[in-house]
Write a protein that holds these residues in place. Structure first.
Motif, mmCIF file in Angstrom:
data_model
loop_
_atom_site.group_PDB
_atom_site.id
_atom_site.type_symbol
_atom_site.label_atom_id
_atom_site.label_comp_id
_atom_site.label_asym_id
_atom_site.label_seq_id
_atom_site.Cartn_x
_atom_site.Cartn_y
_atom_site.Cartn_z
ATOM 1 N N PHE A 70 0.619 9.328 -5.812
ATOM 2 C CA PHE A 70 0.872 10.697 -5.386
ATOM 3 C C PHE A 70 2.313 11.150 -5.610
ATOM 4 O O PHE A 70 2.771 12.095 -4.977
ATOM 5 N N ALA A 71 3.032 10.496 -6.490
ATOM 6 C CA ALA A 71 4.420 10.888 -6.788
ATOM 7 C C ALA A 71 4.428 12.228 -7.523
ATOM 8 O O ALA A 71 3.594 12.476 -8.383
ATOM 9 N N PRO A 72 5.386 13.072 -7.185
ATOM 10 C CA PRO A 72 5.452 14.389 -7.875
ATOM 11 C C PRO A 72 5.967 14.284 -9.287
ATOM 12 O O PRO A 72 6.553 13.420 -9.745
ATOM 13 N N TRP A 131 0.823 -1.209 0.000
ATOM 14 C CA TRP A 131 0.000 0.000 0.000
ATOM 15 C C TRP A 131 0.856 1.258 0.000
ATOM 16 O O TRP A 131 0.474 2.272 -0.574
ATOM 17 N N ARG A 132 2.026 1.181 0.613
ATOM 18 C CA ARG A 132 2.927 2.326 0.559
ATOM 19 C C ARG A 132 3.396 2.528 -0.873
ATOM 20 O O ARG A 132 3.493 3.664 -1.346
#
Length: 67
Positions: free
Chosen positions: A65-67, A57-58
């Motif tokens: 949500f990675a930039p 899940w991490r």
């Protein structure tokens, strides 16, 4: 309808409403878990044990949500 029957009907309908809410929430949780397992095992072709690991899940969170 008499006044004596009204409180019993209102009390019963309150319990029925509460039961319905609990059942809907239970079905939503079952659907969420079932969908997660099916998506991970069937579509992702992974082992079922990986669904319950925190690292999985991490990794998904980092991908989304990675930039």
């Amino acid at each position: 309808m008499t006044e004596e029957n009204s409180p019993a009907v209102a009390k019963r309908s309150g319990w029925i409403t509460l039961l319905r809410i609990v059942l809907v929430l239970l079905f939503l949780v079952v659907a969420l878990v079932g969908g997660t397992v099916v998506g991970y095992v069937v579509l992702g072709k992974q082992e079922i044990g990986g669904v319950w690991q925190w690292e999985t899940w991490r990794h998904v969170f980092d991908l989304v949500f990675a930039p």
